[in-house]
Design a protein around this motif. Structure first.
Motif, mmCIF file in Angstrom:
data_model
loop_
_atom_site.group_PDB
_atom_site.id
_atom_site.type_symbol
_atom_site.label_atom_id
_atom_site.label_comp_id
_atom_site.label_asym_id
_atom_site.label_seq_id
_atom_site.Cartn_x
_atom_site.Cartn_y
_atom_site.Cartn_z
ATOM 1 N N ARG A 170 125.446 67.947 53.773
ATOM 2 C CA ARG A 170 126.480 66.972 53.400
ATOM 3 C C ARG A 170 126.008 65.963 52.338
ATOM 4 O O ARG A 170 126.045 64.754 52.543
ATOM 5 C CB ARG A 170 127.001 66.239 54.626
ATOM 6 N N PRO A 171 125.560 66.454 51.187
ATOM 7 C CA PRO A 171 125.187 65.515 50.115
ATOM 8 C C PRO A 171 126.411 64.824 49.545
ATOM 9 O O PRO A 171 127.549 65.292 49.695
ATOM 10 C CB PRO A 171 124.533 66.426 49.069
ATOM 11 N N GLU A 172 126.152 63.705 48.882
ATOM 12 C CA GLU A 172 127.222 62.943 48.238
ATOM 13 C C GLU A 172 127.139 63.000 46.716
ATOM 14 O O GLU A 172 128.122 62.703 46.039
ATOM 15 C CB GLU A 172 127.145 61.481 48.681
ATOM 16 N N VAL A 173 125.964 63.368 46.204
ATOM 17 C CA VAL A 173 125.739 63.456 44.757
ATOM 18 C C VAL A 173 124.832 64.652 44.498
ATOM 19 O O VAL A 173 123.943 64.952 45.302
ATOM 20 C CB VAL A 173 125.060 62.175 44.212
ATOM 21 N N ASP A 218 127.803 60.004 38.204
ATOM 22 C CA ASP A 218 127.438 58.808 38.967
ATOM 23 C C ASP A 218 126.549 57.961 38.068
ATOM 24 O O ASP A 218 125.325 58.107 38.049
ATOM 25 C CB ASP A 218 126.697 59.206 40.251
ATOM 26 N N LYS A 270 122.897 56.749 48.442
ATOM 27 C CA LYS A 270 123.464 58.089 48.339
ATOM 28 C C LYS A 270 122.592 59.148 49.019
ATOM 29 O O LYS A 270 121.373 59.085 49.023
ATOM 30 C CB LYS A 270 123.626 58.467 46.854
ATOM 31 N N ARG A 271 123.270 60.140 49.572
ATOM 32 C CA ARG A 271 122.630 61.357 50.073
ATOM 33 C C ARG A 271 122.649 62.369 48.940
ATOM 34 O O ARG A 271 123.720 62.724 48.439
ATOM 35 C CB ARG A 271 123.374 61.891 51.296
ATOM 36 N N LEU A 288 131.081 67.573 43.727
ATOM 37 C CA LEU A 288 130.614 66.203 43.883
ATOM 38 C C LEU A 288 130.282 65.568 42.538
ATOM 39 O O LEU A 288 130.075 66.274 41.548
ATOM 40 C CB LEU A 288 129.344 66.187 44.759
#
Length: 430
Positions: free
Chosen positions: A46-49, A91, A175-176, A144
């Motif tokens: 479940r990464p965010e970036v 990002d 961030k993850r 993402l």
């Protein structure tokens, strides 16, 4: 605090994309299946970036090119698959953190916003070294924001240092993060290969494959430059940048596949930082003495476990005797802590260093205690004191000798070779 979840080392042959490969994709089925498996694995974290490094991105000789526009788009029209399109927001906050940390580490960054891109004659866009891995990550449900950059023709130590700076920026964020290093191996594996045939190409590929399988990062950094050049590879620099981000961690991981049916080596590997277990710093360990290495391990071990580092079962010969010692910490060139003992207070010098390193990091009244997040930025030095000898001013040299000055029950010490202390008078007065 941010977290680096996974590092994926992925190839980028356009033939991997079904819309391009069609009748040939079955020839690299091992690579395709391994990439699908790895994409599913990293999606489960479940990464965010996604941070992606490509050898076909903005490549500079003396800097890392970092895209800094609000969005990047691209398609595979150059490979007769214009219908395969990509569009990602960038990002920019995390990109900026990375650029700042890299600059602190002495690694130049080319900040490629609109103005920067025009200055270098570049068009902000996704290259195929990014789009091929992203194709499979998108299939796994990872659509993402990106941090997108090229590799650089810097020396390996600087590429690795960039990776450590990247990791510090990730920790400083919230961030993850999934880190993807895109790259193919030798382009000279067979007669008729894209860059011509070179027997050393296979040697390079198998050496890199085996080193990755054994998680031997120092071995990868030591691959001879001549061998890499003969192999005509395009992935080693991207991989070294990514491996730098794993500095300070024990690693888990594996090589999922390797093959080279078209004369180019394709490798898929998955590396994970074990968040609970640390290893000695590779960059620092290359030049560290046994005393400095022990001081580093002591402070890192305590901040990661809450326990004092046990004495090593095998103590280095130079640490078996008894002596006083001072441990000094610096961060970005500035003193961050310094505590020591003028005479031996423990059973051996190893124990003296272990405890004085903790005191320097946690008990120096001039500074707040060192935090876990600061560990990658610290520089350590250890001064082992000889037996004090009486001296007159004429005996002293501030570059060679430290000084102990006593008056009644009060006693002060100044170490030798301190920046800004050039005369005996200054040394004694301090």
């Amino acid at each position: 605090m941010g977290q680096l979840l996974d590092v994926a080392l992925l190839p980028h042959p356009p033939l991997m994309v079904p819309e391009i490969g069609r009748g040939q994709i079955d020839t690299i089925s091992a690579t395709v299946e391994a990439t699908r498996e790895l994409a599913a694995r990293v999606a489960a974290s479940r990464p965010e970036v996604i941070i992606i490094i490509s050898p076909h991105g903005p490549v500079f000789r003396d800097a890392v090119g970092l895209w800094a526009t609000p969005q990047l788009t691209g398609d595979l029209a150059a490979f007769a698959a214009g219908e395969v399109r990509f569009s990602y927001d960038l990002d920019l906050d995390l990109s900026r953190f990375i650029a700042q940390e890299a600059e602190k580490a002495g690694v130049a960054v080319a900040w490629l916003d609109g103005e920067g891109s025009r200055r270098y004659g570049l068009t902000p866009e996704l290259d195929h070294g990014m789009m091929v891995p992203l194709y499979y990550l998108r299939q796994a449900g990872l659509d993402l924001p990106l941090v997108a950059m090229g590799m650089a023709f810097l020396e390996r130590k600087s590429l690795y240092a960039f990776g450590t700076a990247l990791a510090r920026a990730v920790k400083a964020s919230s961030k993850r993060v999934l880190l993807v290093a895109s790259g193919d191996l030798s382009h000279r594996l067979t007669p008729g290969a894209p860059a011509g045939y070179e027997p050393e190409g296979k040697v390079f590929d198998l050496k890199l494959r085996d080193l990755l399988a054994n998680l031997d990062i120092p071995g990868i950094l030591a691959i001879p430059e001549e061998l890499a050049e003969k192999a005509a590879e395009c992935g080693l620099r991207s991989f070294i940048m990514a491996l730098g981000a794993l500095e300070g961690y024990k690693l888990k991981g594996e090589v999922l596949s390797y093959e080279g049916p078209f004369g180019v080596g394709y490798l898929v590997a998955h590396l994970q930082p074990d968040q609970e277990r640390a290893q000695d710093s590779l960059l620092a360990a290359n030049a560290e003495s046994a005393a400095v290495r022990l001081a580093r391990r002591s402070l890192e071990y305590y901040l990661q476990t809450g326990k004092v580092l046990p004495l090593p079962e095998e103590i280095e010969p130079e640490l078996k005797g008894r002596a006083g010692a001072f441990v000094s910490l610096k961060k970005q060139g500035q003193l961050r802590g310094c505590i020591g003992t003028i005479e031996a207070t423990r059973e051996n010098l190893a124990a003296e260093i272990i405890h004085n390193a903790l005191a320097a990091g946690l008990e120096d009244p001039r500074f707040a205690s060192v935090t876990l997040e600061e560990l990658p930025e610290l520089e350590y030095s250890v001064d082992v004191l000889g037996k004090p000898e009486p001296a007159t001013l004429a005996d002293l040299d501030p570059q060679v000798y430290g000084v102990i000055v006593s008056k009644g029950w009060r006693r002060g010490l100044l170490l030798p070779a301190l920046e800004g202390v050039d005369t005996v008078e200054e040394q004694v007065n301090i």
